[in-house]
Design a protein around this motif. Structure first.
Motif, PDB file in Angstrom:
ATOM      1  N   MET A   1      15.356   8.920 107.727  1.00 51.71           N
ATOM      2  CA  MET A   1      15.531   8.604 109.145  1.00 51.71           C
ATOM      3  C   MET A   1      15.605   9.839 110.021  1.00 51.71           C
ATOM      4  SD  MET A   1      15.239   5.439 109.609  1.00 51.71           S
ATOM      5  CE  MET A   1      15.775   5.392 111.320  1.00 51.71           C
TER       6      MET A   1
ATOM      7  N   ILE B   1      18.056  -0.021 114.134  1.00 54.00           N
ATOM      8  CA  ILE B   1      18.301   0.661 112.866  1.00 54.00           C
ATOM      9  C   ILE B   1      19.373  -0.131 112.132  1.00 54.00           C
ATOM     10  CG2 ILE B   1      19.077   2.787 111.758  1.00 54.00           C
ATOM     11  CD1 ILE B   1      18.047   4.317 114.174  1.00 54.00           C
TER      12      ILE B   1
ATOM     13  N   LYS C   1      17.212   1.834 107.590  1.00 53.10           N
ATOM     14  CA  LYS C   1      15.829   1.891 108.073  1.00 53.10           C
ATOM     15  C   LYS C   1      15.746   1.255 109.456  1.00 53.10           C
ATOM     16  CE  LYS C   1      14.592   3.340 103.951  1.00 53.10           C
ATOM     17  NZ  LYS C   1      14.921   4.721 103.699  1.00 53.10           N
ATOM     18  N   ARG C   2      14.525   1.338 110.033  1.00 50.61           N
ATOM     19  CA  ARG C   2      14.275   0.747 111.346  1.00 50.61           C
ATOM     20  C   ARG C   2      13.426  -0.515 111.199  1.00 50.61           C
ATOM     21  NH1 ARG C   2      14.803   3.108 116.241  1.00 50.61           N
ATOM     22  NH2 ARG C   2      14.765   5.219 115.355  1.00 50.61           N
TER      23      ARG C   2
ATOM     24  N   PHE D   1       8.677   4.458 115.533  1.00 55.33           N
ATOM     25  CA  PHE D   1       8.677   5.911 115.649  1.00 55.33           C
ATOM     26  C   PHE D   1       7.979   6.607 114.483  1.00 55.33           C
ATOM     27  CE2 PHE D   1      12.154   4.279 118.169  1.00 55.33           C
ATOM     28  CZ  PHE D   1      11.979   4.938 119.375  1.00 55.33           C
ATOM     29  N   ALA D   2       7.480   5.830 113.522  1.00 56.32           N
ATOM     30  CA  ALA D   2       6.700   6.411 112.423  1.00 56.32           C
ATOM     31  C   ALA D   2       5.256   6.568 112.894  1.00 56.32           C
ATOM     32  CB  ALA D   2       6.766   5.510 111.197  1.00 56.32           C
ATOM     33  N   GLU D   3       4.741   7.782 112.784  1.00 52.20           N
ATOM     34  CA  GLU D   3       3.376   8.062 113.257  1.00 52.20           C
ATOM     35  C   GLU D   3       2.543   8.663 112.123  1.00 52.20           C
ATOM     36  OE1 GLU D   3       4.611   9.214 117.867  1.00 52.20           O
ATOM     37  OE2 GLU D   3       4.078  10.783 116.430  1.00 52.20           O
TER      38      GLU D   3
ATOM     39  N   ASP E   1      11.770   6.373 109.877  1.00 53.36           N
ATOM     40  CA  ASP E   1      11.077   7.183 110.894  1.00 53.36           C
ATOM     41  C   ASP E   1      10.322   8.335 110.243  1.00 53.36           C
ATOM     42  OD1 ASP E   1      12.222   5.461 112.663  1.00 53.36           O
ATOM     43  OD2 ASP E   1      13.501   6.941 113.670  1.00 53.36           O
ATOM     44  N   ASN E   2      10.932   8.928 109.230  1.00 59.59           N
ATOM     45  CA  ASN E   2      10.290   9.997 108.466  1.00 59.59           C
ATOM     46  C   ASN E   2       9.580   9.348 107.271  1.00 59.59           C
ATOM     47  OD1 ASN E   2       9.534  12.468 107.416  1.00 59.59           O
ATOM     48  ND2 ASN E   2      11.546  12.888 106.521  1.00 59.59           N
ATOM     49  N   HIS E   3       8.431   8.719 107.551  1.00 59.88           N
ATOM     50  CA  HIS E   3       7.776   7.842 106.574  1.00 59.88           C
ATOM     51  C   HIS E   3       7.402   8.535 105.272  1.00 59.88           C
ATOM     52  CE1 HIS E   3       3.849   9.618 107.563  1.00 59.88           C
ATOM     53  NE2 HIS E   3       4.282   9.608 108.820  1.00 59.88           N
TER      54      HIS E   3
END
Length: 221
Positions: free
Chosen positions: A83, A110, A126-127, A155-157, A181-183
Protein backbone atom coordinates in the motif's frame (compact mmCIF):
# COMPACT_ATOMS: atom_id res chain seq x y z
CA UNK A 1 -68.62 34.60 96.57
CA UNK A 2 -65.04 34.44 97.66
CA UNK A 3 -65.16 30.68 97.22
CA UNK A 4 -66.33 31.14 93.63
CA UNK A 5 -63.55 33.60 92.88
CA UNK A 6 -61.05 31.23 94.41
CA UNK A 7 -62.24 28.39 92.15
CA UNK A 8 -62.01 30.60 89.08
CA UNK A 9 -58.49 31.59 90.07
CA UNK A 10 -57.53 27.91 90.55
CA UNK A 11 -58.93 27.06 87.11
CA UNK A 12 -56.98 29.90 85.48
CA UNK A 13 -53.80 28.71 87.20
CA UNK A 14 -54.45 25.13 86.08
CA UNK A 15 -54.94 26.30 82.45
CA UNK A 16 -51.67 28.31 82.62
CA UNK A 17 -49.78 25.22 83.90
CA UNK A 18 -51.20 23.08 81.08
CA UNK A 19 -50.19 25.70 78.55
CA UNK A 20 -46.67 25.90 79.99
CA UNK A 21 -46.37 22.09 79.91
CA UNK A 22 -47.40 22.02 76.23
CA UNK A 23 -44.87 24.72 75.41
CA UNK A 24 -42.23 22.79 77.30
CA UNK A 25 -42.98 19.60 75.41
CA UNK A 26 -42.82 21.48 72.12
CA UNK A 27 -39.40 22.77 73.08
CA UNK A 28 -38.22 19.25 73.87
CA UNK A 29 -39.11 17.93 70.41
CA UNK A 30 -37.24 20.77 68.74
CA UNK A 31 -34.21 20.86 70.94
CA UNK A 32 -30.87 21.68 69.16
CA UNK A 33 -29.42 18.16 69.63
CA UNK A 34 -32.12 16.46 67.57
CA UNK A 35 -31.96 19.16 64.91
CA UNK A 36 -28.18 18.63 64.60
CA UNK A 37 -28.65 14.85 64.18
CA UNK A 38 -31.20 15.44 61.39
CA UNK A 39 -28.77 17.77 59.62
CA UNK A 40 -26.06 15.10 59.90
CA UNK A 41 -28.35 12.49 58.32
CA UNK A 42 -29.24 14.90 55.50
CA UNK A 43 -25.52 15.57 54.92
CA UNK A 44 -24.72 11.85 54.70
CA UNK A 45 -27.60 11.28 52.26
CA UNK A 46 -26.44 14.19 50.11
CA UNK A 47 -22.88 12.82 50.02
CA UNK A 48 -24.15 9.35 49.12
CA UNK A 49 -26.27 10.79 46.29
CA UNK A 50 -23.27 12.76 44.97
CA UNK A 51 -21.04 9.66 45.09
CA UNK A 52 -23.70 7.59 43.28
CA UNK A 53 -24.03 10.29 40.62
CA UNK A 54 -20.24 10.36 40.09
CA UNK A 55 -20.13 6.55 39.90
CA UNK A 56 -22.90 6.56 37.28
CA UNK A 57 -21.14 9.20 35.18
CA UNK A 58 -17.84 7.30 35.36
CA UNK A 59 -19.60 4.09 34.30
CA UNK A 60 -21.20 5.86 31.32
CA UNK A 61 -17.83 7.31 30.26
CA UNK A 62 -16.20 3.86 30.52
CA UNK A 63 -18.94 2.29 28.40
CA UNK A 64 -18.63 5.03 25.76
CA UNK A 65 -14.83 4.68 25.74
CA UNK A 66 -15.13 0.89 25.33
CA UNK A 67 -17.57 1.29 22.42
CA UNK A 68 -15.35 3.88 20.71
CA UNK A 69 -12.25 1.70 21.05
CA UNK A 70 -14.07 -1.49 20.02
CA UNK A 71 -15.68 -0.03 16.91
CA UNK A 72 -13.29 2.75 15.87
CA UNK A 73 -9.94 1.98 17.47
CA UNK A 74 -9.14 -1.64 16.66
CA UNK A 75 -5.43 -1.77 15.82
CA UNK A 76 -4.07 -3.70 12.86
CA UNK A 77 -0.46 -3.84 11.70
CA UNK A 78 0.27 -3.38 8.01
CA UNK A 79 2.62 -6.05 6.67
CA UNK A 80 4.57 -5.38 3.49
CA UNK A 81 4.83 -2.56 0.97
CA UNK A 82 1.69 -3.25 -1.04
CA UNK A 83 0.00 0.00 0.00
CA UNK A 84 2.91 2.38 -0.52
CA UNK A 85 3.02 5.35 -0.44
CA UNK A 86 -0.14 5.58 1.66
CA UNK A 87 0.98 2.97 4.20
CA UNK A 88 4.45 1.76 5.08
CA UNK A 89 5.52 -1.70 6.19
CA UNK A 90 4.87 -2.02 9.94
CA UNK A 91 2.45 0.89 10.17
CA UNK A 92 -0.16 0.39 12.89
CA UNK A 93 -3.56 1.53 11.68
CA UNK A 94 -6.97 1.97 13.30
CA UNK A 95 -9.92 0.16 11.76
CA UNK A 96 -13.51 1.42 11.81
CA UNK A 97 -15.61 -1.70 12.34
CA UNK A 98 -18.95 0.10 12.59
CA UNK A 99 -19.08 2.02 9.31
CA UNK A 100 -20.09 -0.91 7.12
CA UNK A 101 -23.06 -1.64 9.36
CA UNK A 102 -24.47 1.73 8.29
CA UNK A 103 -23.21 1.88 4.69
CA UNK A 104 -21.77 -0.37 2.01
CA UNK A 105 -18.04 -0.52 1.18
CA UNK A 106 -17.18 1.92 -1.60
CA UNK A 107 -14.69 1.97 -4.42
CA UNK A 108 -11.47 3.51 -3.16
CA UNK A 109 -11.96 2.42 0.48
CA UNK A 110 -8.91 0.88 2.12
CA UNK A 111 -10.04 -2.19 4.02
CA UNK A 112 -8.60 -4.78 6.39
CA UNK A 113 -9.71 -8.35 5.76
CA UNK A 114 -8.77 -11.96 6.35
CA UNK A 115 -8.05 -13.64 2.95
CA UNK A 116 -10.63 -16.39 2.35
CA UNK A 117 -11.89 -15.79 5.89
CA UNK A 118 -8.92 -17.68 7.36
CA UNK A 119 -8.73 -16.58 11.00
CA UNK A 120 -5.19 -17.95 11.32
CA UNK A 121 -3.76 -15.53 8.76
CA UNK A 122 -2.57 -11.95 9.25
CA UNK A 123 -4.93 -9.15 8.26
CA UNK A 124 -4.42 -7.98 4.69
CA UNK A 125 -4.87 -4.30 3.82
CA UNK A 126 -5.90 -3.37 0.26
CA UNK A 127 -8.03 -0.90 -1.69
CA UNK A 128 -11.46 -1.77 -3.09
CA UNK A 129 -11.55 -1.55 -6.89
CA UNK A 130 -14.51 -3.64 -7.98
CA UNK A 131 -17.99 -3.66 -6.37
CA UNK A 132 -20.63 -6.40 -6.18
CA UNK A 133 -22.25 -7.16 -9.54
CA UNK A 134 -19.49 -5.51 -11.57
CA UNK A 135 -17.15 -7.11 -14.09
CA UNK A 136 -13.47 -6.33 -13.57
CA UNK A 137 -10.68 -6.82 -16.08
CA UNK A 138 -7.11 -5.54 -16.32
CA UNK A 139 -6.10 -4.67 -19.87
CA UNK A 140 -3.01 -2.83 -21.08
CA UNK A 141 -2.04 -2.02 -17.50
CA UNK A 142 -5.38 -0.34 -16.66
CA UNK A 143 -8.45 -1.39 -14.72
CA UNK A 144 -11.70 -1.77 -16.65
CA UNK A 145 -15.04 -1.87 -14.85
CA UNK A 146 -17.89 -3.20 -16.97
CA UNK A 147 -15.58 -2.80 -19.99
CA UNK A 148 -14.97 0.90 -19.27
CA UNK A 149 -11.50 2.11 -18.21
CA UNK A 150 -11.76 3.41 -14.65
CA UNK A 151 -9.31 5.83 -13.07
CA UNK A 152 -11.32 7.43 -10.26
CA UNK A 153 -10.50 6.03 -6.79
CA UNK A 154 -8.02 3.57 -8.34
CA UNK A 155 -4.37 4.38 -7.63
CA UNK A 156 -2.64 1.36 -9.20
CA UNK A 157 -1.18 2.40 -12.56
CA UNK A 158 0.60 0.59 -15.37
CA UNK A 159 -0.22 -2.81 -13.90
CA UNK A 160 2.20 -5.34 -15.35
CA UNK A 161 0.68 -8.53 -13.96
CA UNK A 162 -3.07 -8.93 -14.49
CA UNK A 163 -3.26 -12.41 -12.96
CA UNK A 164 -6.74 -13.91 -13.11
CA UNK A 165 -8.07 -10.47 -14.10
CA UNK A 166 -6.50 -10.96 -17.52
CA UNK A 167 -9.95 -12.39 -18.25
CA UNK A 168 -13.17 -10.70 -17.08
CA UNK A 169 -13.90 -11.36 -13.41
CA UNK A 170 -17.61 -11.25 -12.58
CA UNK A 171 -18.28 -10.28 -8.97
CA UNK A 172 -21.18 -11.84 -7.11
CA UNK A 173 -23.61 -9.86 -4.96
CA UNK A 174 -21.37 -10.04 -1.87
CA UNK A 175 -17.89 -9.89 -3.48
CA UNK A 176 -15.28 -7.15 -3.90
CA UNK A 177 -12.16 -6.97 -6.07
CA UNK A 178 -9.18 -5.43 -4.24
CA UNK A 179 -5.76 -4.19 -5.33
CA UNK A 180 -2.69 -2.85 -3.59
CA UNK A 181 -1.66 0.66 -4.66
CA UNK A 182 1.88 -0.66 -5.09
CA UNK A 183 0.70 -3.44 -7.42
CA UNK A 184 4.15 -4.86 -8.12
CA UNK A 185 4.53 -5.85 -4.43
CA UNK A 186 0.94 -6.83 -3.71
CA UNK A 187 -0.84 -10.13 -3.25
CA UNK A 188 -4.45 -9.24 -3.97
CA UNK A 189 -7.53 -10.28 -5.93
CA UNK A 190 -5.39 -10.89 -9.03
CA UNK A 191 -3.99 -13.98 -7.29
CA UNK A 192 -6.12 -17.15 -7.43
CA UNK A 193 -5.29 -18.06 -3.82
CA UNK A 194 -6.82 -14.76 -2.65
CA UNK A 195 -9.40 -13.94 -5.29
CA UNK A 196 -12.50 -11.89 -4.60
CA UNK A 197 -13.10 -10.70 -1.04
CA UNK A 198 -16.50 -11.56 0.42
CA UNK A 199 -18.35 -9.04 2.54
CA UNK A 200 -18.21 -11.25 5.66
CA UNK A 201 -14.40 -11.36 5.37
CA UNK A 202 -14.04 -7.57 5.64
CA UNK A 203 -13.00 -6.54 9.14
CA UNK A 204 -13.49 -2.81 8.60
CA UNK A 205 -12.27 0.39 6.98
CA UNK A 206 -8.74 1.67 7.63
CA UNK A 207 -9.03 5.34 8.56
CA UNK A 208 -6.10 6.39 10.77
CA UNK A 209 -2.37 5.70 10.95
CA UNK A 210 -1.49 5.38 14.64
CA UNK A 211 2.27 4.91 14.17
CA UNK A 212 4.29 8.02 14.97
CA UNK A 213 6.10 9.28 11.92
CA UNK A 214 5.48 11.11 8.65
CA UNK A 215 2.30 9.10 7.96
CA UNK A 216 0.74 9.71 11.39
CA UNK A 217 -2.85 10.90 11.11
CA UNK A 218 -5.85 10.30 8.90
CA UNK A 219 -5.29 8.12 5.85
CA UNK A 220 -4.63 10.62 3.10
CA UNK A 221 -6.40 8.95 0.21
Amino acid sequence: MQDLNFRKKRRRQARRKKKMKKQGLRFETNRPGLRFQKEQVRGHLKKAATAANWAFQIAVVCVIAFVLVWFFGQRVSNAGDSMKPVLQNGDVVLVNRLIYNASKPKRGDIIAFKPNGNENTHYSIKRIVGLPGETVQIKDGSVYINDVETLEHIFAEDIEEAGIADEPVVLKGNEYFVLGDNHSSSDDSRMADIGNVKRREIYGKVWFVASFGSDFGFVKR
